[in-house]
Design an enzyme around this catalytic site. Structure first.
Site, mmCIF file in Angstrom:
data_model
loop_
_atom_site.group_PDB
_atom_site.id
_atom_site.type_symbol
_atom_site.label_atom_id
_atom_site.label_comp_id
_atom_site.label_asym_id
_atom_site.label_seq_id
_atom_site.Cartn_x
_atom_site.Cartn_y
_atom_site.Cartn_z
ATOM 1 N N LYS A 82 0.817 -1.205 0.000
ATOM 2 C CA LYS A 82 0.000 0.000 0.000
ATOM 3 C C LYS A 82 0.855 1.260 0.000
ATOM 4 O O LYS A 82 0.453 2.293 -0.509
ATOM 5 C CB LYS A 82 -0.929 0.003 1.215
ATOM 6 C CG LYS A 82 -1.822 1.211 1.264
ATOM 7 C CD LYS A 82 -2.033 1.704 2.668
ATOM 8 C CE LYS A 82 -2.711 3.056 2.690
ATOM 9 N NZ LYS A 82 -1.920 4.127 2.101
ATOM 10 N N ASP A 83 2.056 1.190 0.603
ATOM 11 C CA ASP A 83 2.905 2.370 0.737
ATOM 12 C C ASP A 83 3.843 2.574 -0.441
ATOM 13 O O ASP A 83 4.529 3.587 -0.511
ATOM 14 C CB ASP A 83 3.748 2.256 2.020
ATOM 15 C CG ASP A 83 2.888 2.008 3.241
ATOM 16 O OD1 ASP A 83 1.826 2.643 3.337
ATOM 17 O OD2 ASP A 83 3.253 1.154 4.071
ATOM 18 N N LEU A 130 -8.729 9.724 4.517
ATOM 19 C CA LEU A 130 -9.888 10.255 3.807
ATOM 20 C C LEU A 130 -10.711 9.145 3.172
ATOM 21 O O LEU A 130 -11.935 9.238 3.081
ATOM 22 C CB LEU A 130 -9.422 11.230 2.719
ATOM 23 C CG LEU A 130 -9.108 12.660 3.154
ATOM 24 C CD1 LEU A 130 -8.657 13.478 1.957
ATOM 25 C CD2 LEU A 130 -10.320 13.316 3.797
ATOM 26 N N ARG A 131 -10.057 8.094 2.717
ATOM 27 C CA ARG A 131 -10.771 6.967 2.123
ATOM 28 C C ARG A 131 -11.716 6.336 3.134
ATOM 29 O O ARG A 131 -12.892 6.084 2.846
ATOM 30 C CB ARG A 131 -9.761 5.923 1.625
ATOM 31 C CG ARG A 131 -10.388 4.631 1.120
ATOM 32 C CD ARG A 131 -9.319 3.585 0.820
ATOM 33 N NE ARG A 131 -8.529 3.249 1.995
ATOM 34 C CZ ARG A 131 -8.901 2.398 2.939
ATOM 35 N NH1 ARG A 131 -10.072 1.787 2.856
ATOM 36 N NH2 ARG A 131 -8.134 2.158 3.980
ATOM 37 N N ARG A 132 -11.203 6.088 4.337
ATOM 38 C CA ARG A 132 -12.042 5.503 5.382
ATOM 39 C C ARG A 132 -13.125 6.486 5.816
ATOM 40 O O ARG A 132 -14.281 6.113 6.014
ATOM 41 C CB ARG A 132 -11.179 5.090 6.570
ATOM 42 C CG ARG A 132 -10.284 3.895 6.273
ATOM 43 C CD ARG A 132 -9.255 3.655 7.362
ATOM 44 N NE ARG A 132 -8.451 2.462 7.092
ATOM 45 C CZ ARG A 132 -7.258 2.255 7.585
ATOM 46 N NH1 ARG A 132 -6.697 3.155 8.391
ATOM 47 N NH2 ARG A 132 -6.594 1.151 7.308
ATOM 48 N N ARG A 149 -3.472 9.459 15.195
ATOM 49 C CA ARG A 149 -2.081 9.231 14.820
ATOM 50 C C ARG A 149 -1.429 8.219 15.748
ATOM 51 O O ARG A 149 -1.961 7.872 16.782
ATOM 52 C CB ARG A 149 -1.315 10.557 14.857
ATOM 53 C CG ARG A 149 -1.638 11.452 13.691
ATOM 54 C CD ARG A 149 -0.840 12.757 13.770
ATOM 55 N NE ARG A 149 -0.833 13.426 12.480
ATOM 56 C CZ ARG A 149 -1.878 14.051 11.977
ATOM 57 N NH1 ARG A 149 -3.007 14.107 12.658
ATOM 58 N NH2 ARG A 149 -1.808 14.625 10.788
ATOM 59 N N ARG A 155 -2.678 3.875 19.162
ATOM 60 C CA ARG A 155 -4.051 4.126 18.735
ATOM 61 C C ARG A 155 -5.051 3.339 19.580
ATOM 62 O O ARG A 155 -6.089 3.874 19.983
ATOM 63 C CB ARG A 155 -4.204 3.763 17.251
ATOM 64 C CG ARG A 155 -3.361 4.640 16.348
ATOM 65 C CD ARG A 155 -3.593 4.324 14.888
ATOM 66 N NE ARG A 155 -2.628 5.022 14.047
ATOM 67 C CZ ARG A 155 -2.782 5.253 12.752
ATOM 68 N NH1 ARG A 155 -3.875 4.851 12.148
ATOM 69 N NH2 ARG A 155 -1.861 5.880 12.061
ATOM 70 N N CYS A 244 -2.299 7.568 -2.819
ATOM 71 C CA CYS A 244 -3.464 7.141 -2.027
ATOM 72 C C CYS A 244 -3.812 8.178 -0.969
ATOM 73 O O CYS A 244 -4.361 7.866 0.057
ATOM 74 C CB CYS A 244 -3.193 5.782 -1.371
ATOM 75 S SG CYS A 244 -1.833 5.797 -0.199
#
Length: 325
Positions: A82-83, A130-132, A149, A155, A244
């Site tokens: 993903k990164d 933002l996607r989530r 963060r 978290r 992304c």
């Protein structure tokens, strides 16, 4: 192979854990090979208090590792796929993709049995993706989305302390770190509820294009189904934007030799989402066709809207932890 293979990764707990897991797969197949783990501090690690967009997007976590690879200071770089930007230097290549863990997102709550549908009205949900955010608000526009963060432990600790009613993480990170349900509970979101990030749950092993020894080694570890799926997803992302940092999600699967890839683009609050699917035997064609289809339906306009939102709301541009967290 007599040489020692130097394996580079970020120094975070999840990065080193998944790297050791990948190294174990290599060692199982090639028990006589000597592997050396080398931790590399990236720009993204040094600037944790800044938004992902402001320091160069997803590449903030991989560029320095790729530099070490090109300088022959390491031989393999292990990334959460993903990164990894959709365009990588010509001198480098993805030697293999290992079998994918769960691609899904995971809702984590303090109350057992809670789901996205049963969260209380106005619940505080932590995510800086933002996607989530967009997909959550599409289903539950009443939710209050707050920035989140830190690494997985941080978290979860903030959730337990009561700062949030729920948080969202990638299920693959939970799997790799073997996080147990004790003070918190997990609810895995399906792709209808939340399309994952491109390549989420997959590991990419990157090496030099001219290093035949390492390429031969890695190619024998490649998981064909994972590679085909993520090639389609990355072709989609490359056609759309190449990063992304906007509300873009995609997921591909192989059915009877055909790659079906589904993708979405949204404005920041989920009030407008374009979502389509394309299929082809060639993953690149499937992903590219999907990107072009979304563009025909107005994707560029939504991206511009998100660019304005990101500029005015820097806390919601993606955290300085890659999407596998």
């Amino acid at each position: 192979m007599e040489r020692s293979i130097r394996v580079g990764t970020r120094g975070s707990k999840l990065a080193t854990t998944q790297t050791k897991q990948a190294m174990a797969e290599i060692q199982e197949k090639y028990p006589d090979i000597k592997l050396e783990l080398i931790e590399i501090v990236t720009k993204g690690d040094r600037l944790r208090d800044q938004s992902l967009t402001s320091i160069g997007g997803q590449g903030a976590f991989v560029k320095e590792i790729e530099y070490q690879l090109m300088e022959e200071k390491i031989d393999i770089a292990i990334h959460s796929l993903k990164d990894l930007p959709t365009v990588i230097p010509d001198e480098l290549t993805i030697g293999c993709t290992l079998k994918r863990k769960s691609p899904h997102d995971c809702l984590i709550t303090r109350i057992e049995g809670q789901t996205l549908e049963t969260l209380p009205k106005g619940a505080k949900v932590g995510t800086s993706s933002l996607r989530r955010q967009a997909q959550l608000l599409k289903v539950r526009p009443d939710l209050e989305i707050l920035p989140l963060r830190g690494n997985i432990d941080t978290r979860i600790k903030r959730l337990v302390e009561g700062r949030y009613d729920a948080i969202l993480l990638a299920h693959a990170g939970i799997q790799r770190l073997d996080v147990k349900e004790s003070e918190v509970y997990f609810s895995v979101l399906n792709t209808k509820e939340c399309l994952p990030a491109i390549g989420q749950g997959a590991l990419a092993l990157e090496c030099r294009s001219n290093d035949k020894e390492v390429l031969d080694l890695l190619s024998s570890l490649d998981d064909d189904k994972t590679r085909l799926a993520v090639e389609a997803e990355r072709a989609f992302l490359r056609t759309m934007d190449g990063s992304c940092t906007f509300p873009i999600g995609g997921f591909a699967k192989i059915e009877e030799g055909v790659i079906k890839v589904e993708g979405m683009i949204s404005n920041y609050n989920g009030t407008e989402i374009i979502r389509e699917a394309c299929s082809d035997k060639d993953p690149i064609i499937a992903g590219t066709n999907l990107g072009n289809l979304l563009k025909e339906k107005g994707a560029d306009r939504l991206i511009k809207e998100c660019q304005t939102y990101v500029k005015n709301n820097p806390l919601h541009t993606g955290t300085l932890m890659p999407g596998s967290y």
